[in-house]
Structure formats: C-alpha cells, structure tokens
Design a protein around this motif. Structure first.
Motif, PDB file in Angstrom:
ATOM      1  N   ALA A  35       0.838  -1.203   0.000  1.00 53.96           N
ATOM      2  CA  ALA A  35       0.000   0.000   0.000  1.00 53.96           C
ATOM      3  C   ALA A  35       0.875   1.257   0.000  1.00 53.96           C
ATOM      4  CB  ALA A  35      -0.937  -0.014   1.204  1.00 53.96           C
ATOM      5  N   TRP A  36       1.975   1.228   0.756  1.00 50.55           N
ATOM      6  CA  TRP A  36       2.896   2.367   0.813  1.00 50.55           C
ATOM      7  C   TRP A  36       3.475   2.684  -0.565  1.00 50.55           C
ATOM      8  CZ3 TRP A  36       8.523   1.946   0.701  1.00 50.55           C
ATOM      9  CH2 TRP A  36       9.175   3.161   0.941  1.00 50.55           C
ATOM     10  N   VAL A  37       3.857   1.650  -1.305  1.00 43.44           N
ATOM     11  CA  VAL A  37       4.404   1.841  -2.647  1.00 43.44           C
ATOM     12  C   VAL A  37       3.386   2.564  -3.529  1.00 43.44           C
ATOM     13  CG1 VAL A  37       5.109   0.590  -4.754  1.00 43.44           C
ATOM     14  CG2 VAL A  37       5.980  -0.126  -2.522  1.00 43.44           C
ATOM     15  N   ARG A  38       2.107   2.350  -3.255  1.00 41.98           N
ATOM     16  CA  ARG A  38       1.029   2.929  -4.048  1.00 41.98           C
ATOM     17  C   ARG A  38       0.498   4.247  -3.463  1.00 41.98           C
ATOM     18  NH1 ARG A  38      -0.763  -0.113  -7.843  1.00 41.98           N
ATOM     19  NH2 ARG A  38      -0.078  -2.251  -8.057  1.00 41.98           N
ATOM     20  N   GLY A  39       1.154   4.767  -2.406  1.00 44.81           N
ATOM     21  CA  GLY A  39       0.796   6.092  -1.910  1.00 44.81           C
ATOM     22  C   GLY A  39       0.252   6.170  -0.496  1.00 44.81           C
ATOM     23  N   ALA A  40       0.061   5.047   0.177  1.00 44.91           N
ATOM     24  CA  ALA A  40      -0.433   5.053   1.555  1.00 44.91           C
ATOM     25  C   ALA A  40       0.711   5.395   2.514  1.00 44.91           C
ATOM     26  CB  ALA A  40      -1.025   3.684   1.907  1.00 44.91           C
ATOM     27  N   PRO A  41       0.398   5.736   3.751  1.00 47.60           N
ATOM     28  CA  PRO A  41       1.461   6.000   4.729  1.00 47.60           C
ATOM     29  C   PRO A  41       2.339   4.758   4.938  1.00 47.60           C
ATOM     30  CG  PRO A  41      -0.683   6.697   5.574  1.00 47.60           C
ATOM     31  CD  PRO A  41      -0.945   5.933   4.310  1.00 47.60           C
ATOM     32  N   GLU A  42       3.620   4.996   5.230  1.00 47.52           N
ATOM     33  CA  GLU A  42       4.526   3.875   5.479  1.00 47.52           C
ATOM     34  C   GLU A  42       4.118   3.174   6.774  1.00 47.52           C
ATOM     35  OE1 GLU A  42       9.263   2.684   5.526  1.00 47.52           O
ATOM     36  OE2 GLU A  42       8.685   4.791   5.355  1.00 47.52           O
ATOM     37  N   PRO A  43       4.055   1.845   6.744  1.00 47.89           N
ATOM     38  CA  PRO A  43       3.662   1.111   7.954  1.00 47.89           C
ATOM     39  C   PRO A  43       4.725   1.227   9.039  1.00 47.89           C
ATOM     40  CG  PRO A  43       4.206  -0.423   6.189  1.00 47.89           C
ATOM     41  CD  PRO A  43       4.299   0.966   5.619  1.00 47.89           C
ATOM     42  N   ASP A  44       4.310   0.961  10.255  1.00 46.09           N
ATOM     43  CA  ASP A  44       5.240   1.054  11.384  1.00 46.09           C
ATOM     44  C   ASP A  44       5.550  -0.321  11.965  1.00 46.09           C
ATOM     45  OD1 ASP A  44       2.834   0.452  12.517  1.00 46.09           O
ATOM     46  OD2 ASP A  44       2.760   2.178  13.844  1.00 46.09           O
ATOM     47  N   HIS A  45       5.442  -1.347  11.132  1.00 47.35           N
ATOM     48  CA  HIS A  45       5.720  -2.705  11.606  1.00 47.35           C
ATOM     49  C   HIS A  45       6.373  -3.496  10.474  1.00 47.35           C
ATOM     50  CE1 HIS A  45       1.706  -2.469   9.888  1.00 47.35           C
ATOM     51  NE2 HIS A  45       1.767  -3.750   9.629  1.00 47.35           N
ATOM     52  N   ASP A  46       6.140  -4.772  10.398  1.00 45.21           N
ATOM     53  CA  ASP A  46       6.812  -5.659   9.459  1.00 45.21           C
ATOM     54  C   ASP A  46       6.395  -5.428   8.007  1.00 45.21           C
ATOM     55  OD1 ASP A  46       4.182  -6.625   9.757  1.00 45.21           O
ATOM     56  OD2 ASP A  46       4.812  -8.664   9.356  1.00 45.21           O
ATOM     57  N   ALA A  47       7.091  -6.113   7.116  1.00 42.70           N
ATOM     58  CA  ALA A  47       6.727  -6.163   5.698  1.00 42.70           C
ATOM     59  C   ALA A  47       6.213  -7.571   5.411  1.00 42.70           C
ATOM     60  CB  ALA A  47       7.946  -5.839   4.835  1.00 42.70           C
ATOM     61  N   ASP A  48       5.434  -7.697   4.342  1.00 44.68           N
ATOM     62  CA  ASP A  48       4.811  -8.976   4.012  1.00 44.68           C
ATOM     63  C   ASP A  48       4.967  -9.294   2.535  1.00 44.68           C
ATOM     64  OD1 ASP A  48       3.316  -9.435   6.638  1.00 44.68           O
ATOM     65  OD2 ASP A  48       2.506  -7.494   6.028  1.00 44.68           O
ATOM     66  N   PHE A  49       5.198 -10.564   2.247  1.00 45.31           N
ATOM     67  CA  PHE A  49       5.222 -11.077   0.886  1.00 45.31           C
ATOM     68  C   PHE A  49       4.284 -12.261   0.797  1.00 45.31           C
ATOM     69  CE2 PHE A  49       9.387  -9.021   1.054  1.00 45.31           C
ATOM     70  CZ  PHE A  49       9.447  -8.386  -0.173  1.00 45.31           C
ATOM     71  N   LEU A  50       3.685 -12.445  -0.377  1.00 44.31           N
ATOM     72  CA  LEU A  50       2.906 -13.640  -0.670  1.00 44.31           C
ATOM     73  C   LEU A  50       3.678 -14.500  -1.644  1.00 44.31           C
ATOM     74  CD1 LEU A  50      -0.648 -12.128  -1.376  1.00 44.31           C
ATOM     75  CD2 LEU A  50       0.117 -13.290   0.702  1.00 44.31           C
ATOM     76  N   VAL A  51       3.620 -15.810  -1.432  1.00 47.32           N
ATOM     77  CA  VAL A  51       4.123 -16.783  -2.402  1.00 47.32           C
ATOM     78  C   VAL A  51       3.004 -17.809  -2.604  1.00 47.32           C
ATOM     79  CG1 VAL A  51       6.558 -16.490  -1.780  1.00 47.32           C
ATOM     80  CG2 VAL A  51       5.218 -18.295  -0.688  1.00 47.32           C
ATOM     81  N   PRO A  52       2.889 -18.391  -3.794  1.00 52.43           N
ATOM     82  CA  PRO A  52       1.868 -19.420  -3.978  1.00 52.43           C
ATOM     83  C   PRO A  52       2.103 -20.570  -3.006  1.00 52.43           C
ATOM     84  CG  PRO A  52       2.805 -18.761  -6.091  1.00 52.43           C
ATOM     85  CD  PRO A  52       3.652 -18.139  -5.019  1.00 52.43           C
TER      86      PRO A  52
END
Length: 189
Positions: A35-52
């Motif tokens: 969401a941050w990459v798309r313009g939302a505020p930067e989160p204040d916790h972890d990052a997340d990735f999805l894999v199949p």
C-alpha cells in the motif's frame, strides 16, 4: 518505531525480495508496504510477501540458502525472515485460503526502495486487508488512510463483491461511502 528500525525493515524487505527473485520463486509484496508503494502511509511494523502455496517449501529453502535468518513460527501458513528486531512475513495462506498463482500474476512490477519487484494490485491489497477483519481484529483507523490513499486505484465494485461475506468488511465499505471516500453506490450495502 525508531528510524533505525525502519531502515532495518526496509533492508530486510529488499534482501528478501532479491532472494526470492534470484531463486525464481513467484512472489508479490503485499500488506502495508505494498500500500505504501502505491501512496499510503509507510507502515510502522513488518513487511509482508505472498508466495503461492505450492511454492512455500521452495521459498523457505531459497531464503535460507541466501543467508537470511529464517524462523518457523507456530502458524503453519507463513515463515519469518528476521534481522535484529525486524522481520518480514512470507505467507502462503491469506485470510484462511491458500495463495493461488493468479493473485501473484495480477501483481504489477514496481520499483520498491530501488529494487524492482511484483507489488500486489491495489484492489487485491484492499480485499486482503478487509478479509482479515474479524471480531478479534477490527481496526478501521489503520485501514482508513490506506483506503483514502488508494481509492482511485481500486476497483471498488470488485472489492464489494469479494468481501460480501465478511460483515466487518461490508461495514467498513459503508463507512467509506458515508465519508465520501467511495461513491455511495459502492459504500451502500
């Protein structure tokens, strides 16, 4: 969050993406950083990735082989990549459902902190965030800035259709309609 913590999460996000990319594992940045990459505020916790879900074991091995510290939490639907006090979640289930390849395929290649990587589409970001709402976690205050920031990038009719069975999500969409963030026809249940 201390600035050094944010730097640590950003570094770990990049290192995780590069390892998955070099290992040929399909993936997409999701959650707050997508969401941050798309313009939302930067989160204040972890990052997340999805894999199949079909790539889960291979993803864990690739991350470990890349020299990243991988921890196996009690949950059976993710692994954690850890560095100092920071971590990145690599998920193969979201909202109780296995991650399918089509979700990853809809991601768009974006530059994230100078690393090109697939980033979940704005509509999918909102759907996954809304489907996570339940009686144990229903924090609209974290979702409202994301919805406002992404509103012009989101197919709201698709979001409404995808979250129709989640009463918490439907109420949030109604709130967005009342606040004028989305059109009343989308916000009205």
């Amino acid at each position: 969050m201390q600035p050094s913590d944010r730097d640590e999460i950003r570094d770990l996000l990049k290192r995780t993406a590069v390892a998955l990319k070099e290992g040929g594992v399909p993936f997409a940045l999701c959650g707050g950083y997508a969401a941050w990459v798309r313009g939302a505020p930067e989160p204040d916790h972890d990052a997340d990735f999805l894999v199949p879900s079909a790539e889960a074991e291979r993803a864990v091995k690739i991350l470990h082989d890349a020299g990243l510290q991988v921890e196996d939490p009690a949950e059976d639907w993710l692994t954690k990549v850890v560095q100092g006090n920071s971590f990145v979640d690599v998920l193969w289930r979201t909202c109780g459902h296995p991650v399918e390849s089509d979700l990853i395929e809809r991601a768009e290649d974006r530059s994230v902190l100078s690393v090109h990587m697939p980033v979940l589409a704005a509509t999918d970001i909102l759907v996954t965030k809304l489907m996570a709402l339940d009686e144990h976690y229903c924090d609209f205050s974290r979702l409202l800035p994301v919805a406002r920031a992404l509103r012009e990038q989101v197919d709201w009719h698709t979001v409404r259709r995808e979250v129709a069975d989640n009463d918490f999500a439907v109420v949030f969409l109604d709130l967005l309609g009342r606040l004028g963030v989305v059109g009343e026809e989308v916000g009205a249940g």
